[in-house]
Motif scaffolding. Structure first.
Motif, PDB file in Angstrom:
ATOM      1  N   GLY A  70       0.875  -1.255   0.061  1.00  0.00           N
ATOM      2  CA  GLY A  70      -0.146  -0.167   0.057  1.00  0.00           C
ATOM      3  C   GLY A  70       0.767   1.332   0.279  1.00  0.00           C
ATOM      4  O   GLY A  70       2.008   1.144  -0.232  1.00  0.00           O
ATOM      5  N   GLY A  71       0.188   2.347   0.275  1.00  0.00           N
ATOM      6  CA  GLY A  71       0.858   3.657   0.109  1.00  0.00           C
ATOM      7  C   GLY A  71       0.863   4.358  -1.078  1.00  0.00           C
ATOM      8  O   GLY A  71       0.375   3.974  -2.080  1.00  0.00           O
ATOM      9  N   ALA A  72       1.562   5.554  -1.274  1.00  0.00           N
ATOM     10  CA  ALA A  72       1.484   6.390  -2.231  1.00  0.00           C
ATOM     11  C   ALA A  72       2.276   5.498  -3.609  1.00  0.00           C
ATOM     12  O   ALA A  72       3.231   5.061  -3.502  1.00  0.00           O
ATOM     13  CB  ALA A  72       2.308   7.665  -2.015  1.00  0.00           C
ATOM     14  N   SER A  73       1.561   5.520  -4.616  1.00  0.00           N
ATOM     15  CA  SER A  73       2.166   5.220  -5.873  1.00  0.00           C
ATOM     16  C   SER A  73       3.324   6.057  -6.331  1.00  0.00           C
ATOM     17  O   SER A  73       3.429   7.317  -6.032  1.00  0.00           O
ATOM     18  CB  SER A  73       1.103   4.979  -6.955  1.00  0.00           C
ATOM     19  N   LYS A  74       3.850   5.543  -7.448  1.00  0.00           N
ATOM     20  CA  LYS A  74       5.060   6.422  -7.883  1.00  0.00           C
ATOM     21  C   LYS A  74       4.720   7.705  -8.638  1.00  0.00           C
ATOM     22  O   LYS A  74       5.678   8.494  -8.377  1.00  0.00           O
ATOM     23  CB  LYS A  74       5.832   5.531  -9.127  1.00  0.00           C
ATOM     24  N   SER A  75       3.608   7.697  -9.022  1.00  0.00           N
ATOM     25  CA  SER A  75       3.185   9.320  -9.711  1.00  0.00           C
ATOM     26  C   SER A  75       3.306  10.434  -8.715  1.00  0.00           C
ATOM     27  O   SER A  75       3.351  11.480  -9.216  1.00  0.00           O
ATOM     28  CB  SER A  75       1.934   8.969 -10.346  1.00  0.00           C
ATOM     29  N   THR A  76       3.119   9.852  -7.319  1.00  0.00           N
ATOM     30  CA  THR A  76       2.998  11.005  -6.271  1.00  0.00           C
ATOM     31  C   THR A  76       4.250  11.804  -6.177  1.00  0.00           C
ATOM     32  O   THR A  76       4.339  12.649  -5.347  1.00  0.00           O
ATOM     33  CB  THR A  76       2.414  10.455  -4.976  1.00  0.00           C
ATOM     34  N   ASP A  77       5.308  11.065  -6.514  1.00  0.00           N
ATOM     35  CA  ASP A  77       6.742  11.667  -6.702  1.00  0.00           C
ATOM     36  C   ASP A  77       6.754  12.697  -7.456  1.00  0.00           C
ATOM     37  O   ASP A  77       7.759  13.688  -7.455  1.00  0.00           O
ATOM     38  CB  ASP A  77       7.878  10.597  -6.921  1.00  0.00           C
ATOM     39  N   THR A  78       5.998  13.003  -8.416  1.00  0.00           N
ATOM     40  CA  THR A  78       6.037  14.035  -9.419  1.00  0.00           C
ATOM     41  C   THR A  78       5.144  15.109  -9.217  1.00  0.00           C
ATOM     42  O   THR A  78       3.669  14.665  -9.285  1.00  0.00           O
ATOM     43  CB  THR A  78       6.249  13.425 -10.917  1.00  0.00           C
ATOM     44  N   LYS A  79       5.317  16.280  -8.928  1.00  0.00           N
ATOM     45  CA  LYS A  79       4.180  17.232  -8.787  1.00  0.00           C
ATOM     46  C   LYS A  79       3.365  17.603 -10.140  1.00  0.00           C
ATOM     47  O   LYS A  79       4.055  18.089 -11.374  1.00  0.00           O
ATOM     48  CB  LYS A  79       5.050  18.741  -8.229  1.00  0.00           C
ATOM     49  N   LYS A  80       2.330  17.575 -10.294  1.00  0.00           N
ATOM     50  CA  LYS A  80       1.349  17.963 -11.377  1.00  0.00           C
ATOM     51  C   LYS A  80       0.681  19.214 -11.092  1.00  0.00           C
ATOM     52  O   LYS A  80       0.394  19.545  -9.996  1.00  0.00           O
ATOM     53  CB  LYS A  80       0.437  16.831 -11.778  1.00  0.00           C
ATOM     54  N   GLY A  81       0.125  19.609 -12.376  1.00  0.00           N
ATOM     55  CA  GLY A  81      -0.520  21.189 -12.090  1.00  0.00           C
ATOM     56  C   GLY A  81      -2.169  20.553 -12.097  1.00  0.00           C
ATOM     57  O   GLY A  81      -2.506  19.452 -11.593  1.00  0.00           O
ATOM     58  N   ASP A  82      -2.909  21.488 -12.699  1.00  0.00           N
ATOM     59  CA  ASP A  82      -4.348  21.217 -12.406  1.00  0.00           C
ATOM     60  C   ASP A  82      -4.928  20.348 -13.697  1.00  0.00           C
ATOM     61  O   ASP A  82      -5.908  19.931 -13.385  1.00  0.00           O
ATOM     62  CB  ASP A  82      -5.062  22.437 -12.566  1.00  0.00           C
ATOM     63  N   ALA A  83      -4.263  20.458 -14.804  1.00  0.00           N
ATOM     64  CA  ALA A  83      -4.708  19.592 -15.931  1.00  0.00           C
ATOM     65  C   ALA A  83      -4.444  18.165 -15.574  1.00  0.00           C
ATOM     66  O   ALA A  83      -3.781  17.512 -16.281  1.00  0.00           O
ATOM     67  CB  ALA A  83      -3.929  20.128 -17.070  1.00  0.00           C
ATOM     68  N   ILE A  84      -5.281  17.638 -14.939  1.00  0.00           N
ATOM     69  CA  ILE A  84      -5.045  16.222 -14.479  1.00  0.00           C
ATOM     70  C   ILE A  84      -6.289  15.231 -15.008  1.00  0.00           C
ATOM     71  O   ILE A  84      -7.271  15.933 -15.376  1.00  0.00           O
ATOM     72  CB  ILE A  84      -4.802  15.746 -13.027  1.00  0.00           C
ATOM     73  N   LYS A  85      -5.991  14.336 -15.289  1.00  0.00           N
ATOM     74  CA  LYS A  85      -7.165  13.102 -15.692  1.00  0.00           C
ATOM     75  C   LYS A  85      -7.444  12.158 -14.492  1.00  0.00           C
ATOM     76  O   LYS A  85      -6.677  11.268 -14.047  1.00  0.00           O
ATOM     77  CB  LYS A  85      -6.705  12.312 -16.748  1.00  0.00           C
ATOM     78  N   VAL A  86      -8.683  12.255 -13.937  1.00  0.00           N
ATOM     79  CA  VAL A  86      -8.995  11.354 -13.038  1.00  0.00           C
ATOM     80  C   VAL A  86      -9.989  10.370 -13.619  1.00  0.00           C
ATOM     81  O   VAL A  86     -10.918  10.419 -14.099  1.00  0.00           O
ATOM     82  CB  VAL A  86      -9.931  12.186 -11.637  1.00  0.00           C
ATOM     83  N   GLY A  87      -9.535   8.936 -13.349  1.00  0.00           N
ATOM     84  CA  GLY A  87     -10.377   7.948 -13.881  1.00  0.00           C
ATOM     85  C   GLY A  87     -11.481   7.708 -12.782  1.00  0.00           C
ATOM     86  O   GLY A  87     -11.134   7.484 -11.651  1.00  0.00           O
ATOM     87  N   LEU A  88     -12.742   7.416 -13.186  1.00  0.00           N
ATOM     88  CA  LEU A  88     -13.935   7.307 -12.184  1.00  0.00           C
ATOM     89  C   LEU A  88     -14.648   6.100 -12.442  1.00  0.00           C
ATOM     90  O   LEU A  88     -15.134   6.039 -13.689  1.00  0.00           O
ATOM     91  CB  LEU A  88     -14.703   8.273 -11.967  1.00  0.00           C
TER      92      LEU A  88
END
Length: 370
Positions: free
Chosen positions: A32-50
């Motif tokens: 568990g815990g944070a996945s690898k992508s959380t190591d890189t800061k992203k801006g507001d233009a994100i894609k959230v899969g629901l």
């Protein structure tokens, strides 16, 4: 969603933060815990899969999806995008949908699992691809990064306590039927556990069912079988885990000429609220979806942008595979004829006009809903 509901959402969400569960282990145990992508800061233009589990229950399309989409947009200044798919109660299809989301390189996934165990490998694949996963409403297995739901054992207790209150002195004069939810849904097991904690020793359970896929028609068939086995004069109450099944149960009771038998529910679906007004269903559990959806959206955006969940997720929950998952648990309310005004109407979920259609006008007037 109107401003009254949004205000209620933020108020209840704030209250939900106070709920606390004991944690053991760390969030990283069992993968568990944070996945690898959380190591890189992203801006507001994100894609959230629901990914939502089914479309038979009214809540998912009417509340959950639009609330999450709206909150993601608010948190990302209109730049965040929600990519949506509904599994239509098919666990295999949902696994394929996760694969598609990974291929499309979403930044984070919000998953309400059809089958909490079956989704485990798909969650692992997302984790391996550096995509954090928020388990929504149901505690999915695998290395999830966050979780939001209601205190599901408390939901079952709330239903059981309401049924005992409705039965009063009749509690041991006959038998009750327990219509639990799907065996593939971990929430159903928690609802059942909470209900048993309250009911065991205080009522006689004549028949008990785990209802396949939560389908009202399956609950209807089960109830017909219970009536045949127990005899219609011997049934004094029915524990139903949700409103959809309550509808099927009440249809079976009516067909057998059984009336004045209290039936529980959950979800405060419009049809359920109308049955409560009419007196054919005793209660439902009002679960305010707005704060649950808001918490999921905020955790998803934070994870996608590499931000901490510490200030948001005050609770910790253990799944069968992951310890100490950062979580937000939202409080619930027993909904009866007496508090419809102060719950679903006050929070803007329904208007009096929504509830009091021509069929229910007389019952609404009697209940003081005008």
């Amino acid at each position: 969603m109107n401003t009254r509901m949004r205000r209620a959402a933020f108020a209840v969400a704030a209250g939900a933060m106070a709920v606390s569960l004991a944690a053991c282990g760390s969030a990283k145990e069992s993968g568990g815990g944070a996945s690898k992508s959380t190591d890189t800061k992203k801006g507001d233009a994100i894609k959230v899969g629901l990914l939502l589990p089914e479309n038979q229950t009214a809540r998912y399309e009417k509340f959950d999806r639009p609330l999450i989409e709206k909150k993601v947009s608010e948190l990302t200044n209109g730049k965040g995008k929600v990519v949506y798919a509904n599994a239509k109660q098919d666990a295999t299809l949902q696994s394929q949908q996760v694969e598609t989301m990974i291929t499309n390189k979403v930044d984070v996934l919000v998953v309400d699992a059809v089958d909490a165990a079956a989704i485990k490998n798909s969650v692992q694949k997302a984790h391996d691809a550096g995509i954090p996963v928020v388990a929504y409403d149901r505690l999915a297995q695998g290395p999830i990064d966050a979780y939001t739901s209601f205190d599901n054992v408390t939901v079952g207790k709330t239903q059981g306590e309401a049924l005992l209150k409705a039965l009063g002195s009749k509690a041991k004069s006959g038998k009750i039927v327990m219509m639990n939810g799907s065996s593939t849904d971990p929430n159903a097991a928690q609802f059942k556990a909470g209900a048993h904690e309250v009911l065991d020793g205080k009522v006689k359970i004549g028949k008990e069912y785990d209802t396949k896929e939560w389908k009202p028609e399956n609950a209807n068939s089960n109830m017909e079988g219970a009536i045949s086995a127990l005899g219609k004069k011997n049934i004094v109450g029915v524990y139903s885990a949700n409103d959809g099944m309550a509808g099927g149960i009440i249809t079976a009771l009516k067909a057998a000429g059984i009336s004045d038998v209290p039936v529980t529910g959950q979800d405060a679906e419009l049809a359920g609220v109308q049955r409560i007004v009419a007196g054919t269903q005793y209660m439902s559990v009002y679960k305010p979806y707005a704060p649950e959806a808001a918490a999921a959206a905020e955790m998803a955006v934070n994870l996608a942008q590499g931000k901490s969940l510490d200030s948001l997720a005050k609770d910790k929950v253990d799944s069968p595979t992951t310890k100490g998952v950062p979580s937000v648990l939202v409080a619930v309310t027993s909904l009866t004829k007496d508090n419809i005004k102060d719950t679903v109407i006050k929070d803007g979920v329904y208007t009096v006009a929504d509830i009091c259609t021509a069929q229910y006008k007389a019952a609404c007037a009697k209940a003081g809903l005008k």
